[in-house]
Scaffold this motif. Structure first.
Motif, PDB file in Angstrom:
ATOM      1  N   LEU A  16     -23.160  57.135  30.846  1.00 60.78           N
ATOM      2  CA  LEU A  16     -24.178  56.341  30.137  1.00 60.78           C
ATOM      3  C   LEU A  16     -25.025  57.262  29.265  1.00 60.78           C
ATOM      4  CD1 LEU A  16     -25.564  53.538  29.856  1.00 60.78           C
ATOM      5  CD2 LEU A  16     -27.122  54.262  31.634  1.00 60.78           C
ATOM      6  N   PHE A  17     -25.390  58.422  29.824  1.00 58.83           N
ATOM      7  CA  PHE A  17     -26.183  59.399  29.070  1.00 58.83           C
ATOM      8  C   PHE A  17     -25.443  59.807  27.795  1.00 58.83           C
ATOM      9  CE2 PHE A  17     -26.793  64.000  28.295  1.00 58.83           C
ATOM     10  CZ  PHE A  17     -28.096  63.951  27.854  1.00 58.83           C
ATOM     11  N   LEU A  18     -24.158  60.158  27.940  1.00 62.79           N
ATOM     12  CA  LEU A  18     -23.386  60.605  26.771  1.00 62.79           C
ATOM     13  C   LEU A  18     -23.266  59.489  25.734  1.00 62.79           C
ATOM     14  CD1 LEU A  18     -20.596  62.744  28.435  1.00 62.79           C
ATOM     15  CD2 LEU A  18     -22.533  63.506  27.058  1.00 62.79           C
TER      16      LEU A  18
ATOM     17  N   VAL B  41     -41.958  58.262  30.129  1.00 61.33           N
ATOM     18  CA  VAL B  41     -40.656  58.672  30.652  1.00 61.33           C
ATOM     19  C   VAL B  41     -40.838  59.660  31.807  1.00 61.33           C
ATOM     20  CG1 VAL B  41     -38.422  59.656  30.040  1.00 61.33           C
ATOM     21  CG2 VAL B  41     -39.717  58.363  28.350  1.00 61.33           C
ATOM     22  N   ILE B  42     -41.872  60.494  31.722  1.00 62.72           N
ATOM     23  CA  ILE B  42     -42.074  61.521  32.753  1.00 62.72           C
ATOM     24  C   ILE B  42     -42.494  60.900  34.083  1.00 62.72           C
ATOM     25  CG2 ILE B  42     -43.476  63.516  33.393  1.00 62.72           C
ATOM     26  CD1 ILE B  42     -43.559  64.320  30.492  1.00 62.72           C
ATOM     27  N   VAL B  43     -43.413  59.911  34.042  1.00 60.93           N
ATOM     28  CA  VAL B  43     -43.931  59.377  35.308  1.00 60.93           C
ATOM     29  C   VAL B  43     -43.253  58.077  35.733  1.00 60.93           C
ATOM     30  CG1 VAL B  43     -46.181  60.430  34.940  1.00 60.93           C
ATOM     31  CG2 VAL B  43     -45.789  58.073  34.215  1.00 60.93           C
ATOM     32  N   PHE B  44     -42.166  57.689  35.070  1.00 60.74           N
ATOM     33  CA  PHE B  44     -41.433  56.487  35.477  1.00 60.74           C
ATOM     34  C   PHE B  44     -41.073  56.597  36.966  1.00 60.74           C
ATOM     35  CE2 PHE B  44     -37.838  53.553  35.507  1.00 60.74           C
ATOM     36  CZ  PHE B  44     -38.352  52.526  34.737  1.00 60.74           C
ATOM     37  N   PRO B  45     -41.183  55.483  37.722  1.00 63.18           N
ATOM     38  CA  PRO B  45     -40.967  55.563  39.179  1.00 63.18           C
ATOM     39  C   PRO B  45     -39.715  56.355  39.556  1.00 63.18           C
ATOM     40  CG  PRO B  45     -41.619  53.357  38.561  1.00 63.18           C
ATOM     41  CD  PRO B  45     -41.522  54.139  37.302  1.00 63.18           C
ATOM     42  N   PHE B  46     -39.894  57.273  40.510  1.00 62.18           N
ATOM     43  CA  PHE B  46     -38.796  58.156  40.885  1.00 62.18           C
ATOM     44  C   PHE B  46     -37.720  57.419  41.667  1.00 62.18           C
ATOM     45  CE2 PHE B  46     -42.131  60.938  39.767  1.00 62.18           C
ATOM     46  CZ  PHE B  46     -41.546  62.126  39.372  1.00 62.18           C
ATOM     47  N   SER B  47     -38.096  56.296  42.282  1.00 67.57           N
ATOM     48  CA  SER B  47     -37.129  55.595  43.137  1.00 67.57           C
ATOM     49  C   SER B  47     -36.271  54.615  42.336  1.00 67.57           C
ATOM     50  CB  SER B  47     -37.900  54.837  44.221  1.00 67.57           C
ATOM     51  OG  SER B  47     -38.909  54.055  43.617  1.00 67.57           O
ATOM     52  N   ALA B  48     -36.515  54.496  41.013  1.00 65.02           N
ATOM     53  CA  ALA B  48     -35.817  53.479  40.226  1.00 65.02           C
ATOM     54  C   ALA B  48     -34.340  53.819  40.040  1.00 65.02           C
ATOM     55  CB  ALA B  48     -36.485  53.333  38.866  1.00 65.02           C
ATOM     56  N   ASN B  49     -33.575  52.784  39.746  1.00 69.16           N
ATOM     57  CA  ASN B  49     -32.151  52.927  39.446  1.00 69.16           C
ATOM     58  C   ASN B  49     -31.966  53.887  38.268  1.00 69.16           C
ATOM     59  OD1 ASN B  49     -29.611  52.562  38.364  1.00 69.16           O
ATOM     60  ND2 ASN B  49     -29.512  50.425  38.999  1.00 69.16           N
ATOM     61  N   PHE B  55     -31.568  54.025  30.381  1.00 71.52           N
ATOM     62  CA  PHE B  55     -31.558  53.015  29.319  1.00 71.52           C
ATOM     63  C   PHE B  55     -32.978  52.761  28.800  1.00 71.52           C
ATOM     64  CE2 PHE B  55     -31.040  48.630  27.724  1.00 71.52           C
ATOM     65  CZ  PHE B  55     -30.072  48.918  26.769  1.00 71.52           C
ATOM     66  N   LEU B  56     -33.947  52.680  29.737  1.00 66.17           N
ATOM     67  CA  LEU B  56     -35.331  52.420  29.313  1.00 66.17           C
ATOM     68  C   LEU B  56     -35.896  53.599  28.525  1.00 66.17           C
ATOM     69  CD1 LEU B  56     -36.897  50.526  32.324  1.00 66.17           C
ATOM     70  CD2 LEU B  56     -36.319  49.662  30.059  1.00 66.17           C
ATOM     71  N   ALA B  57     -35.522  54.822  28.922  1.00 68.44           N
ATOM     72  CA  ALA B  57     -35.979  55.996  28.180  1.00 68.44           C
ATOM     73  C   ALA B  57     -35.446  55.940  26.751  1.00 68.44           C
ATOM     74  CB  ALA B  57     -35.505  57.269  28.870  1.00 68.44           C
ATOM     75  N   PHE B  58     -34.176  55.557  26.642  1.00 72.36           N
ATOM     76  CA  PHE B  58     -33.560  55.426  25.320  1.00 72.36           C
ATOM     77  C   PHE B  58     -34.304  54.393  24.477  1.00 72.36           C
ATOM     78  CE2 PHE B  58     -30.341  53.245  22.673  1.00 72.36           C
ATOM     79  CZ  PHE B  58     -29.940  54.315  21.887  1.00 72.36           C
ATOM     80  N   LEU B  59     -34.611  53.246  25.089  1.00 75.98           N
ATOM     81  CA  LEU B  59     -35.310  52.191  24.354  1.00 75.98           C
ATOM     82  C   LEU B  59     -36.718  52.628  23.941  1.00 75.98           C
ATOM     83  CD1 LEU B  59     -34.464  48.742  25.937  1.00 75.98           C
ATOM     84  CD2 LEU B  59     -33.649  49.773  23.830  1.00 75.98           C
ATOM     85  N   THR B  60     -37.404  53.370  24.833  1.00 77.75           N
ATOM     86  CA  THR B  60     -38.740  53.870  24.488  1.00 77.75           C
ATOM     87  C   THR B  60     -38.668  54.707  23.219  1.00 77.75           C
ATOM     88  OG1 THR B  60     -39.107  54.059  26.839  1.00 77.75           O
ATOM     89  CG2 THR B  60     -40.738  55.071  25.411  1.00 77.75           C
ATOM     90  N   GLY B  61     -37.703  55.637  23.204  1.00 80.24           N
ATOM     91  CA  GLY B  61     -37.563  56.495  22.033  1.00 80.24           C
ATOM     92  C   GLY B  61     -37.210  55.702  20.795  1.00 80.24           C
ATOM     93  N   ALA B  75     -35.280  58.850  20.438  1.00 80.50           N
ATOM     94  CA  ALA B  75     -34.380  58.318  21.469  1.00 80.50           C
ATOM     95  C   ALA B  75     -33.605  59.438  22.131  1.00 80.50           C
ATOM     96  CB  ALA B  75     -33.429  57.294  20.844  1.00 80.50           C
ATOM     97  N   ALA B  76     -33.050  60.355  21.341  1.00 82.98           N
ATOM     98  CA  ALA B  76     -32.274  61.452  21.909  1.00 82.98           C
ATOM     99  C   ALA B  76     -33.151  62.350  22.766  1.00 82.98           C
ATOM    100  CB  ALA B  76     -31.633  62.267  20.787  1.00 82.98           C
ATOM    101  N   ALA B  77     -34.368  62.631  22.281  1.00 81.79           N
ATOM    102  CA  ALA B  77     -35.262  63.519  23.028  1.00 81.79           C
ATOM    103  C   ALA B  77     -35.655  62.890  24.365  1.00 81.79           C
ATOM    104  CB  ALA B  77     -36.500  63.838  22.194  1.00 81.79           C
ATOM    105  N   CYS B  78     -36.002  61.586  24.361  1.00 85.35           N
ATOM    106  CA  CYS B  78     -36.372  60.899  25.607  1.00 85.35           C
ATOM    107  C   CYS B  78     -35.197  60.865  26.581  1.00 85.35           C
ATOM    108  CB  CYS B  78     -36.826  59.471  25.314  1.00 85.35           C
ATOM    109  SG  CYS B  78     -38.453  59.398  24.602  1.00 85.35           S
ATOM    110  N   LEU B  79     -34.007  60.687  26.026  1.00 82.69           N
ATOM    111  CA  LEU B  79     -32.798  60.641  26.856  1.00 82.69           C
ATOM    112  C   LEU B  79     -32.613  61.962  27.591  1.00 82.69           C
ATOM    113  CD1 LEU B  79     -30.919  58.301  27.132  1.00 82.69           C
ATOM    114  CD2 LEU B  79     -29.459  59.281  25.401  1.00 82.69           C
ATOM    115  N   PHE B  80     -32.854  63.065  26.896  1.00 77.20           N
ATOM    116  CA  PHE B  80     -32.741  64.378  27.525  1.00 77.20           C
ATOM    117  C   PHE B  80     -33.766  64.544  28.637  1.00 77.20           C
ATOM    118  CE2 PHE B  80     -29.863  65.888  24.272  1.00 77.20           C
ATOM    119  CZ  PHE B  80     -29.148  66.864  24.965  1.00 77.20           C
ATOM    120  N   VAL B  81     -34.984  64.037  28.393  1.00 73.79           N
ATOM    121  CA  VAL B  81     -36.017  64.132  29.429  1.00 73.79           C
ATOM    122  C   VAL B  81     -35.580  63.356  30.664  1.00 73.79           C
ATOM    123  CG1 VAL B  81     -38.370  63.482  30.022  1.00 73.79           C
ATOM    124  CG2 VAL B  81     -37.899  64.487  27.803  1.00 73.79           C
ATOM    125  N   ALA B  82     -35.091  62.129  30.441  1.00 80.91           N
ATOM    126  CA  ALA B  82     -34.694  61.286  31.571  1.00 80.91           C
ATOM    127  C   ALA B  82     -33.540  61.909  32.336  1.00 80.91           C
ATOM    128  CB  ALA B  82     -34.302  59.898  31.068  1.00 80.91           C
TER     129      ALA B  82
END
Lengths: 282, 168
Positions: A16-18, B41-49, B55-61, B75-82
């Motif tokens: 999914l990431f890729l 993206v950094i403080v999003f709940p740790f227990s989440a799927n 996907f949500l990180a991507f949408l945020t970006g 989007a790419a930068a947030c994805l890397f963080v997630a």
């Protein structure tokens, strides 16, 4: 088959990431090539509406500046009218001739006023969002100026909003020339200082001096000739030693834009048609 | 649970609005444009799927990209963080991560700053590499990313201090 499914389930997050990374990279690459970004832009009702609501508040703080700009422009236009009146010859023949010439040159370009609702200048590729779109007759590739000088070119258009490819964008380029002579070059921006642009490919023979005015050359159908761009701040020969590399101080303060004019070229289709015809013949 | 969802939606809207209205117009020393929206993206709940989180990180970006006409760099930068957050969490919080009970406000102040700083640096490195998009300007990218990271991390830590602890 079982193994493939197991593999997919096991690495579903990495895949999914890729996948998402691929999508964002495609968007990024598209945004770095002029006029390719198709999907994500701020000329839509959501971001346009959000920016407009902020712009409304900011307008009150800038009213004084806007008034001064308008007064300045009025003064300049009044001066031009006076000059035109005094130079009109008395003979009726030449008068009608002159008014015909004047009418022709006026009707080629029309100016549509628009308000800037979002402006960026600190990025490498900057865009403006303006209130005014297809309903006002704005189309892609029209030029955008202020009362002082050049701002950019219309990029994306929706019903009520448009985005403007700013001069401060590494994809922006236009023809520019010296005010006094017709030597011309290409105006670009290197993505660093929002007050300085670069003019390249200016012939070595051109009589450049610090402080000279640079204006649009009218060689493209986007800007009419003679719209101010800025003044020469510094110049040197480039690596080939045949061309000048000129640093231009922009006449507009790109960090403070309120109202702009979009230039509609009525002869655009005719120019395009004849250019296309001559390319086809080759 | 539904309380948690509402909280995250509010946090998302709040950070995006603050980013667009305040921080995008900010130009500290004519150079620094902080991007504190990445705190979402950094403080999003740790227990989440994890798939949902990516996907949500991507949408945020992508939301930021839409407002900023920047293609897909946010989007790419947030994805890397997630994607790299679990690794960073293990590095900063050590063994407590295994119990899946990490909460930003539970660690020490030092842990919290380090955690935010590492993720912000990752975000900014990807972000400015894609924005400049020119390997020849690598020094400019590094300089800009590191200096802006300090600004962003500062605001992120401030926000996280201001808005945490209330729920306990």
């Amino acid at each position: 088959m079982q193994q493939i499914i197991n593999f997919l389930i096991r690495y579903k997050n990495a895949l999914l990431f890729l996948f998402l990374l691929l999508i964002s990279l495609v968007f990024t690459v598209q945004s770095h090539s002029y006029h390719r970004s198709k999907f994500i832009n701020s000329a839509n009702f959501l971001s346009g509406g959000v920016y407009e609501s902020v712009g409304g508040v900011q307008d009150y703080f800038k009213l004084k500046t806007y008034n001064e700009q308008l007064l300045e422009e009025n003064a300049r236009l009044r001066e031009r009218i006076q000059r035109a009146k005094t130079t009109v010859p008395s003979s009726e023949d030449s008068l009608s001739m002159l008014s015909n010439i004047y009418k022709d040159s006026i009707s080629q370009f029309e100016f549509i006023p628009a308000k800037v609702i979002n402006n960026s200048y600190a990025k490498v590729d900057n865009f403006l969002t303006i209130k005014g779109g297809r309903r006002e007759g704005i189309q892609k590739d029209m030029g955008v100026i202020t009362s002082k000088g050049i701002v950019g070119v219309i990029d994306k258009v929706s019903g009520k909003y448009s985005t403007v490819l700013s001069v401060l964008n590494t994809n922006f380029t236009t023809n520019a020339q010296l005010q006094d002579t017709d030597h011309y070059g290409q105006l670009q921006w290197d993505g660093r200082n929002p007050n300085l642009a670069q003019l390249i490919d200016m012939q070595q023979q051109a009589p450049v001096a610090v402080g000279d005015t640079i204006e649009t050359s009218g060689r493209s159908a986007i800007f009419p000739k003679g719209i101010p761009i800025g003044t020469v701040q510094d110049f040197k020969l480039d690596q080939s030693k045949n061309f000048f590399l000129i640093t231009v101080k922009l006449i507009n303060d790109m960090t403070n834009l309120g109202h702009v004019y979009v230039i509609e070229n009525n002869d655009l289709e005719e120019i395009k048609a004849i250019e296309a015809a001559s390319i086809n013949e080759q | 649970m539904s309380n948690n969802i509402v909280l995250n939606i509010l946090r998302f809207l709040g950070l995006i609005i603050v980013q667009l209205y305040v921080f995008n117009n900010m130009n500290i020393f004519g150079y620094i444009n902080p991007l504190p929206y990445v705190l979402f993206v950094i403080v999003f709940p740790f227990s989440a799927n994890r798939s949902l989180y990516l996907f949500l990180a991507f949408l945020t970006g992508l939301t930021l990209d839409m407002f900023g006409n920047s293609g897909g760099i946010h989007a790419a930068a947030c994805l890397f963080v997630a994607f790299s957050r679990p690794v960073v969490t293990r590095f900063v919080y050590g063994v407590s991560y295994e119990y899946n009970a990490v909460k930003l406000s539970k660690g020490t102040f030092y842990e919290r700053v380090l955690f935010i700083l590492i993720l912000v640096v990752i975000h900014h490195l990807v972000f400015f590499s894609l924005e400049v998009f020119n390997i020849a300007s690598i020094l400019y990218i590094l300089k800009k990313a590191l200096i802006t990271s300090v600004g962003t991390a500062l605001f992120c830590v401030l926000f996280s201090i201001l808005f945490s602890g209330r729920s306990e």
